[in-house]
Write an enzyme that holds these catalytic residues in place. Structure first.
Site, PDB file in Angstrom:
ATOM      1  N   ALA A   1      -7.375  -9.744   2.572  1.00 57.89           N
ATOM      2  CA  ALA A   1      -6.837 -10.892   3.298  1.00 57.89           C
ATOM      3  C   ALA A   1      -6.466 -10.483   4.716  1.00 57.89           C
ATOM      4  CB  ALA A   1      -5.608 -11.433   2.584  1.00 57.89           C
TER       5      ALA A   1
ATOM      6  N   GLU B   1      -0.373   2.481   8.244  1.00 60.02           N
ATOM      7  CA  GLU B   1       0.236   3.024   7.016  1.00 60.02           C
ATOM      8  C   GLU B   1      -0.280   4.430   6.704  1.00 60.02           C
ATOM      9  OE1 GLU B   1       1.245  -0.903   4.434  1.00 60.02           O
ATOM     10  OE2 GLU B   1      -0.870  -0.355   4.445  1.00 60.02           O
TER      11      GLU B   1
ATOM     12  N   ASN C   1      -7.606   3.148  -0.690  1.00 57.86           N
ATOM     13  CA  ASN C   1      -6.972   3.054   0.630  1.00 57.86           C
ATOM     14  C   ASN C   1      -7.231   4.304   1.471  1.00 57.86           C
ATOM     15  OD1 ASN C   1      -4.326   1.172  -0.806  1.00 57.86           O
ATOM     16  ND2 ASN C   1      -5.734   0.409   0.713  1.00 57.86           N
TER      17      ASN C   1
ATOM     18  N   ASN D   1       0.867  -1.171   0.000  1.00 59.56           N
ATOM     19  CA  ASN D   1       0.000   0.000   0.000  1.00 59.56           C
ATOM     20  C   ASN D   1       0.913   1.233   0.000  1.00 59.56           C
ATOM     21  OD1 ASN D   1      -2.460  -1.339   0.053  1.00 59.56           O
ATOM     22  ND2 ASN D   1      -2.649  -1.263   2.285  1.00 59.56           N
TER      23      ASN D   1
ATOM     24  N   ASN E   1     -14.443  -7.942   4.671  1.00 58.23           N
ATOM     25  CA  ASN E   1     -13.051  -7.976   5.142  1.00 58.23           C
ATOM     26  C   ASN E   1     -12.761  -6.796   6.079  1.00 58.23           C
ATOM     27  OD1 ASN E   1     -10.383  -9.151   5.007  1.00 58.23           O
ATOM     28  ND2 ASN E   1      -9.747  -7.329   3.893  1.00 58.23           N
TER      29      ASN E   1
ATOM     30  N   LYS F   1      -6.047   3.010  -6.625  1.00 58.61           N
ATOM     31  CA  LYS F   1      -5.831   2.216  -5.414  1.00 58.61           C
ATOM     32  C   LYS F   1      -5.596   3.127  -4.209  1.00 58.61           C
ATOM     33  CE  LYS F   1      -5.162  -1.265  -2.730  1.00 58.61           C
ATOM     34  NZ  LYS F   1      -3.963  -1.839  -2.286  1.00 58.61           N
TER      35      LYS F   1
HETATM   36  C1  PAF Z   1      -8.032  -3.177  -0.821  1.00 51.89           C
HETATM   37  C2  PAF Z   1      -8.008  -3.088   0.695  1.00 51.89           C
HETATM   38  C3  PAF Z   1      -8.556  -1.742   1.128  1.00 51.89           C
HETATM   39  C4  PAF Z   1      -8.928  -4.216   1.114  1.00 51.89           C
HETATM   40  O1  PAF Z   1      -9.123  -4.342   2.476  1.00 51.89           O
HETATM   41  C5  PAF Z   1      -6.570  -3.324   1.176  1.00 51.89           C
HETATM   42  O2  PAF Z   1      -5.658  -2.634   0.372  1.00 51.89           O
HETATM   43  C6  PAF Z   1      -6.299  -2.961   2.641  1.00 51.89           C
HETATM   44  O3  PAF Z   1      -7.021  -3.438   3.524  1.00 51.89           O
HETATM   45  O4  PAF Z   1      -5.318  -2.242   2.886  1.00 51.89           O
END
Ligand code: PAF
Length: 306
Positions: free
Chosen positions: A124, A266, A184, A99, A251, A180
């Site tokens: 994940a 981060e 984030n 990231n 997730n 991306k």
């Molecule tokens: C794509 C994302 C936001 C999915 O949880 C991942 O990059 C994360 O968690 O940092």
């Protein structure tokens, strides 16, 4: 299987193709008895598999490195690069799959190497050492950012494919990295602060904040357009953020996982970088700056409770 894994490789067998996992000096993982494989458990219709690895501390060997996939947390990337630098062969390829890659690319400077940038939107989380849950299906892509011989780039993509990472070549990786970064910048702090899964950012109550954060990222991207690559519009960013949140709705974002574990986050490489670039270009980014302050405050509170 949706991904070709090392275990299914033709010729040489899984043993010959085991990925070498370099751990930071003193990592407790180096003495784990489970260190020769990573168990990946897929949620829903995502495949489960076991990936063979050879895990060792980075200082355990002086063997030269020709291809390195850097997958640390953004805040650990610079130190990791310093540790491996003496082993990198002239002309080595370093693939950055972290990231905050746009921020890191500015920071990681080792002469005589080729950098390939990558991004993934897979969701994940780590259940335990060498035990990972693949919770949301996403997309992984790579692209060139500087001069690199085409044959070297293609063979690197082939290695990434062989390792089961997919090898989608993205001819405009900087544009994809801006998308991306927007995902984030929205998902990570908002889920870390609310302590909710990624799907939270699709709630109607979250929309005005989502819009503000993305607007600021889009403004910074536009101001930096001259640094290369095309620039996604605000609408492209909003669409990508929502798609990522719905693909990974259940997730827990990596930032929420870090907060819960009392680790540093981060944030400096995501919203912090957006806020710093905005300042540099004379652009308004108060929502990103506010999220940085709030996440840092939460980090401090959580780590004092650990
Ligand atoms: C794509 C994302 C936001 C999915 O949880 C991942 O990059 C994360 O968690 O940092």
């Amino acid at each position: 299987a949706r991904l070709a894994r090392g275990a299914a490789l033709p010729g040489g067998g899984p043993e010959a193709r085991a990925t070498r996992l370099l751990l930071r000096p003193g990592s407790p993982k180096a003495s784990s008895s489970a260190k020769s494989e990573i168990r990946v458990t897929g949620v829903g219709d995502i495949d489960s598999f076991v990936q063979r690895v050879q895990a060792e501390e980075v200082s355990a060997s002086n063997a030269p490195i020709e291809r390195l996939l850097l997958v640390t947390k953004a805040q650990a990337a610079e130190a990791a690069m310093r540790q491996v630098a003496p082993r990198l062969q002239p002309g080595a390829v370093v693939v950055l799959l972290c990231n905050g890659a746009l921020a890191l690319q500015e920071q990681i400077g080792v002469g005589g190497i080729h950098v390939v940038l990558g991004l993934t939107t897979h969701g994940a989380w780590s259940k335990a050492d060498f035990d990972v849950v693949h919770a949301g299906w996403g997309d992984t892509r790579f692209g060139k950012v500087g001069p690199i011989p085409e044959s070297l780039y293609q063979s690197t993509l082939q290695h990434l494919e062989t390792a089961g990472l997919g090898a989608t070549d993205d001819s405009d990786i900087r544009r994809s990295l801006w998308l991306k970064l927007a995902a984030n910048a929205v998902i990570n702090p908002m889920t870390a602060l609310s302590e909710k899964p990624n799907g939270f950012i699709l709630d109607s109550a979250a929309q005005s904040q989502v819009q503000k954060v993305c607007q600021e990222v889009a403004d910074v991207a536009k101001a930096m357009q001259d640094e290369g690559g095309s620039c996604p519009s605000l609408q492209d960013m909003l669409g990508f953020v929502r798609k990522t949140a719905s693909q990974t709705a259940d997730n827990m974002s990596s930032m929420l996982q870090d907060i819960r574990a009392g680790r540093s986050t981060e944030i400096d490489f995501i919203n912090g970088w957006v806020a710093a670039k905005a300042l540099q270009y004379g652009i308004e980014a108060s929502e990103n700056a506010r999220l940085v302050a709030m996440v840092k405050q939460k980090e401090r509170m959580q780590s004092s409770h650990q």
